[in-house]
Design an enzyme around this catalytic site. Structure first.
Site, mmCIF file in Angstrom:
data_model
loop_
_atom_site.group_PDB
_atom_site.id
_atom_site.type_symbol
_atom_site.label_atom_id
_atom_site.label_comp_id
_atom_site.label_asym_id
_atom_site.label_seq_id
_atom_site.Cartn_x
_atom_site.Cartn_y
_atom_site.Cartn_z
ATOM 1 N N GLY A 73 0.838 -1.201 0.000
ATOM 2 C CA GLY A 73 0.000 0.000 0.000
ATOM 3 C C GLY A 73 0.870 1.246 0.000
ATOM 4 N N GLY A 126 -0.539 2.544 6.535
ATOM 5 C CA GLY A 126 -0.723 1.807 7.789
ATOM 6 C C GLY A 126 -0.053 0.444 7.846
ATOM 7 C CE LYS A 127 3.694 -0.022 3.133
ATOM 8 N NZ LYS A 127 3.213 1.372 3.134
ATOM 9 C CB SER A 148 5.634 -4.112 -2.759
ATOM 10 O OG SER A 148 4.549 -4.236 -1.869
#
Lengths: 215, 215
Positions: free
Chosen positions: A37, A42-43, A111
């Site tokens: 994301g 918020g990963k 990514s």
């Protein structure tokens, strides 16, 4: 000496203790949970909370995090498209080793390119890769901006910043989508843990988020 | 967001579940057991047997093996001095992640240069790195030659082959020396397991090789 797949003079060595042996020792499957994301979607927060939850349940977890990997294994890489691809390639190879080692491996990386995420998926078996699209509108990410990186990117101080002047390719068929501008962190983690449970990957762990499934 | 050690715009992220938490879950310490020695000195055989033994004792192990890493993470590297150094650097970074994940990490690499082995040692804490010098006369290695690599090197087909036309720097102060032309494989593994036990690293595991220590 057992060996297969010769690659010039480099042979693949097979060891006796297998992924299945390690899984048996641990009582849960090993998978890659790949969080993708925008920056500030918020990963990392999800990775931290998800790891905590799974650890409390007795699971053996490890987090591979974008920033941390750039301090060690990938310290020689920059942010060009080629370097970003190499960054993800190496991480995917490490994730594969961790899955082979029997660990629930949580990967938190922007990514941005589909191709790279597919490469990561292709390295492990079909049921060992769970792509989680951490979906959050870029306007919300810009408001959060915990490291002031959007600010720098918007003012031109950072070039090639995903979401501002570099593309993010939205996943076509992620296994899970979590909308972090609508769910709390706890609800987000619940969603992922329930998915793991529904897939039978953490059956032997104590899952409080899944109790409503057993009634 | 917790962060330390800023490196331009890349921050170190601290996660809540620590190495100690994972060790507690497993009942043993996590260390790097670094096997270094000439090609065909016995590193891979020791790694295989040592892993089997520790797994049977209930330990969570993983082997990082020279050839296998060159099929994945380090597939882009050749055998020049620079590439060998980068090969070991990446492996050492991965070993560090595995130790952080709570795993007894067995590394089997020629790793001919002292400097590179010291780099690997420096990445983990002092009591987390056990250098095992797999000592075997090159004449014996040439006789064994399971992959016919010495034959190729001696005939000039392979250049830069450690022990023939590339140097191997003998460790000054290895933690353990095993002479594989004098010990059986089982005795070699006993030596390493006893060392781990004497250092208090595998106290909670069932150690048959150490029973004479308890009387």
């Amino acid at each position: 000496m057992d060996s297969k797949k010769p690659k010039s003079d480099v042979y693949w060595v097979k060891f006796e203790i297998s992924k299945e042996d390690r899984r048996k020792l641990k009582g849960h499957a090993s998978v890659v949970i790949w969080l993708t994301g925008l920056p500030a979607s918020g990963k990392t927060s999800i990775a931290r909370e998800l790891e905590k939850r799974l650890h409390e349940m007795g699971g053996h977890t490890y987090v591979l995090d974008g920033d941390n990997m750039r301090h060690g294994l990938n310290r020689d890489l920059g942010f060009s498209k080629e370097d970003r691809q190499e960054n993800i390639r190496r991480i995917a190879e490490v994730a594969k080793l961790f899955v082979d080692a029997g660990i629930i491996t949580i990967c938190a990386f922007v990514s941005p390119f589909k191709e790279d995420r597919e490469t990561a998926r292709s390295l492990v078996e079909a049921n060992e890769f769970i792509e989680v699209f951490v979906n959050c509108p870029v306007t919300v990410c810009i408001e959060r901006d915990p490291k002031s990186l959007y600010k720098k990117a918007l003012s031109g101080q950072i070039k090639s910043f995903t979401g501002v002047n570099d593309p993010y390719e939205v996943p076509d068929c992620p296994d899970i989508v979590v909308e972090t501008n609508k769910l709390t962190l706890s609800e987000t983690v619940d969603t992922i843990v329930k998915h793991l449970n529904d897939k039978g990957l953490i059956e032997d762990l104590k899952c409080s988020a899944c109790s409503d499934n057993t009634g």
